[in-house]
Design a protein around this motif. Structure first.
Motif, PDB file in Angstrom:
ATOM      1  N   ASP A 180       0.833  -1.205   0.000  1.00 51.45           N
ATOM      2  CA  ASP A 180       0.000   0.000   0.000  1.00 51.45           C
ATOM      3  C   ASP A 180       0.867   1.254   0.000  1.00 51.45           C
ATOM      4  OD1 ASP A 180      -2.158   1.688   0.071  1.00 51.45           O
ATOM      5  OD2 ASP A 180      -2.672   1.311   2.171  1.00 51.45           O
ATOM      6  N   HIS A 181       1.660   1.407  -1.050  1.00 48.74           N
ATOM      7  CA  HIS A 181       2.500   2.594  -1.195  1.00 48.74           C
ATOM      8  C   HIS A 181       1.668   3.866  -1.353  1.00 48.74           C
ATOM      9  CE1 HIS A 181       5.277  -0.675  -2.323  1.00 48.74           C
ATOM     10  NE2 HIS A 181       6.251   0.132  -1.946  1.00 48.74           N
ATOM     11  N   GLU A 182       0.475   3.728  -1.901  1.00 45.28           N
ATOM     12  CA  GLU A 182      -0.367   4.904  -2.131  1.00 45.28           C
ATOM     13  C   GLU A 182      -0.661   5.644  -0.829  1.00 45.28           C
ATOM     14  OE1 GLU A 182      -4.851   6.114  -3.656  1.00 45.28           O
ATOM     15  OE2 GLU A 182      -4.028   4.146  -4.199  1.00 45.28           O
ATOM     16  N   THR A 183      -1.065   4.905   0.211  1.00 46.12           N
ATOM     17  CA  THR A 183      -1.340   5.526   1.503  1.00 46.12           C
ATOM     18  C   THR A 183      -0.095   6.203   2.054  1.00 46.12           C
ATOM     19  OG1 THR A 183      -3.100   3.957   2.026  1.00 46.12           O
ATOM     20  CG2 THR A 183      -2.059   5.074   3.887  1.00 46.12           C
ATOM     21  N   LEU A 184       1.055   5.555   1.871  1.00 48.25           N
ATOM     22  CA  LEU A 184       2.314   6.141   2.350  1.00 48.25           C
ATOM     23  C   LEU A 184       2.606   7.456   1.637  1.00 48.25           C
ATOM     24  CD1 LEU A 184       4.887   6.053   4.014  1.00 48.25           C
ATOM     25  CD2 LEU A 184       5.897   4.574   2.266  1.00 48.25           C
ATOM     26  N   LEU A 185       2.448   7.501   0.322  1.00 46.46           N
ATOM     27  CA  LEU A 185       2.709   8.729  -0.432  1.00 46.46           C
ATOM     28  C   LEU A 185       1.788   9.863   0.018  1.00 46.46           C
ATOM     29  CD1 LEU A 185       3.263   7.389  -4.070  1.00 46.46           C
ATOM     30  CD2 LEU A 185       4.982   8.350  -2.534  1.00 46.46           C
ATOM     31  N   ARG A 186       0.518   9.544   0.218  1.00 45.83           N
ATOM     32  CA  ARG A 186      -0.437  10.578   0.641  1.00 45.83           C
ATOM     33  C   ARG A 186      -0.125  11.063   2.059  1.00 45.83           C
ATOM     34  NH1 ARG A 186      -4.335  11.146  -3.085  1.00 45.83           N
ATOM     35  NH2 ARG A 186      -4.746   9.385  -4.507  1.00 45.83           N
ATOM     36  N   SER A 187       0.262  10.141   2.916  1.00 47.88           N
ATOM     37  CA  SER A 187       0.631  10.517   4.289  1.00 47.88           C
ATOM     38  C   SER A 187       1.896  11.370   4.291  1.00 47.88           C
ATOM     39  CB  SER A 187       0.850   9.263   5.143  1.00 47.88           C
ATOM     40  OG  SER A 187      -0.301   8.466   5.180  1.00 47.88           O
ATOM     41  N   PHE A 188       2.842  10.983   3.451  1.00 46.76           N
ATOM     42  CA  PHE A 188       4.107  11.720   3.360  1.00 46.76           C
ATOM     43  C   PHE A 188       3.880  13.158   2.913  1.00 46.76           C
ATOM     44  CE2 PHE A 188       8.007  12.765   0.829  1.00 46.76           C
ATOM     45  CZ  PHE A 188       8.884  12.841   1.907  1.00 46.76           C
ATOM     46  N   SER A 197       1.511   3.951 -11.665  1.00 42.63           N
ATOM     47  CA  SER A 197       0.504   4.756 -10.958  1.00 42.63           C
ATOM     48  C   SER A 197       1.117   5.490  -9.766  1.00 42.63           C
ATOM     49  CB  SER A 197      -0.651   3.864 -10.480  1.00 42.63           C
ATOM     50  OG  SER A 197      -0.210   2.885  -9.565  1.00 42.63           O
ATOM     51  N   LEU A 198       2.119   4.908  -9.145  1.00 44.18           N
ATOM     52  CA  LEU A 198       2.757   5.561  -7.991  1.00 44.18           C
ATOM     53  C   LEU A 198       3.612   6.752  -8.433  1.00 44.18           C
ATOM     54  CD1 LEU A 198       3.769   2.384  -5.946  1.00 44.18           C
ATOM     55  CD2 LEU A 198       1.996   4.050  -5.347  1.00 44.18           C
ATOM     56  N   THR A 199       4.290   6.634  -9.563  1.00 45.63           N
ATOM     57  CA  THR A 199       5.058   7.782 -10.066  1.00 45.63           C
ATOM     58  C   THR A 199       4.120   8.919 -10.458  1.00 45.63           C
ATOM     59  OG1 THR A 199       5.132   6.753 -12.270  1.00 45.63           O
ATOM     60  CG2 THR A 199       7.029   6.414 -10.828  1.00 45.63           C
ATOM     61  N   ARG A 200       2.958   8.559 -11.031  1.00 42.51           N
ATOM     62  CA  ARG A 200       1.971   9.592 -11.374  1.00 42.51           C
ATOM     63  C   ARG A 200       1.431  10.271 -10.114  1.00 42.51           C
ATOM     64  NH1 ARG A 200       0.142   5.676 -15.125  1.00 42.51           N
ATOM     65  NH2 ARG A 200      -1.585   5.114 -13.728  1.00 42.51           N
TER      66      ARG A 200
END
Length: 268
Positions: A192-200, A226-229
């Protein structure tokens, strides 16, 4: 991945102690990181096409071919790692001449497609190893495996000398005063890298004037585009570093300030 690395580490220990002759059978179209590591360790391996297919007949034929291939190797013990090798091997192991098949449960069942054939495969194994009590409970409570057949063996840890923290930062062009947050996990649908990016991105808004950087170490799997985007949409692409696969994970963890694991489900 982590499970593949643990399997290779175990094989290395067997070789050092001269306990067993180990042969790996890898599913895939060609040599990848695991094959490279096995070659360097001088461990015998074969790469074959796995019994994957949308079509039942083709899948069955490939399973038969897989059983014949294993039988030619004359194995005594079969130890599949990860979900699909567990399923395929447990289905056919009794036709290979092996005397034992050990199911390795590395998660809490997040990959398992719930079909009757998979239940048959699970119950066909001779013994079961779980890498955590969570994975063990999944085998016992969800899959109804006899408790006496399940053993918990936690993931092994390599004894290695790590690169000095300051030296590692110099090599990778990070400042000694940077606050480095890191996550080690392949960029797959199971994390769940998406949650980490948003939290960061939210943390950055609260910590003005502090140099904070996020390091994502792991193979560029399905979620990488999708994570780079997303990093670009959040305006954090200049301070998020997609580092790819890292062999010396210990030195990376030694060099960062905060280690994070954002995941949908884990076996531990």
């Amino acid at each position: 991945g982590g499970s593949e690395t643990l399997a290779i580490n175990l094989a290395n220990e067997f070789a050092k102690r001269q306990l067993y002759q180990v042969t790996f059978v890898l599913f895939g179209p060609g040599a990848g990181n695991s094959a490279i590591k096995l070659h360097e360790a001088k461990i015998e391996y074969y790469i074959i096409k796995g019994p994957f297919s949308r079509f039942y007949i083709l899948r069955l034929l490939r399973l038969i071919k897989y059983a014949i291939f294993l039988r030619k190797l004359k194995p005594d013990i079969l130890m599949p790692y990860t979900t699909f090798p567990n399923i395929f091997t447990s289905l056919i192991w009794k036709y290979t001449g092996a005397s034992l098949c050990i199911w390795n449960q590395r998660d809490e069942g997040i990959e398992l497609p719930w079909k009757w054939i998979n239940y048959k495969a699970i119950n066909n194994a001779h013994h079961y190893i779980a890498n955590s009590f969570g994975a063990s409970n999944h085998l016992i409570e969800t899959l109804k495996i006899q408790r006496s057949k399940v053993n918990v063996i936690h993931n092994g840890v390599e004894h290695k000398v790590f690169v000095n923290k300051n030296d590692w930062r110099k090599i990778h062009l990070f400042d000694q005063n940077d606050i480095l947050i890191g996550m080690v996990a392949n960029l797959s649908i199971y994390k769940d890298h998406e949650t980490l990016l948003r939290s960061f991105s939210k943390i950055l808004g609260m910590k003005k004037g502090v140099s904070i950087k996020l390091l994502l170490a792991g193979r560029f799997d399905q979620n990488y585009p999708s994570l780079t985007r997303l990093a670009k949409e959040l305006n954090i692409e200049d301070i998020v570093f997609f580092m790819g696969s890292i062999d010396d994970v210990g030195s990376l963890l030694n060099a960062i300030d905060i280690s994070v694991l954002s995941s949908r489900s884990e076996g531990f």
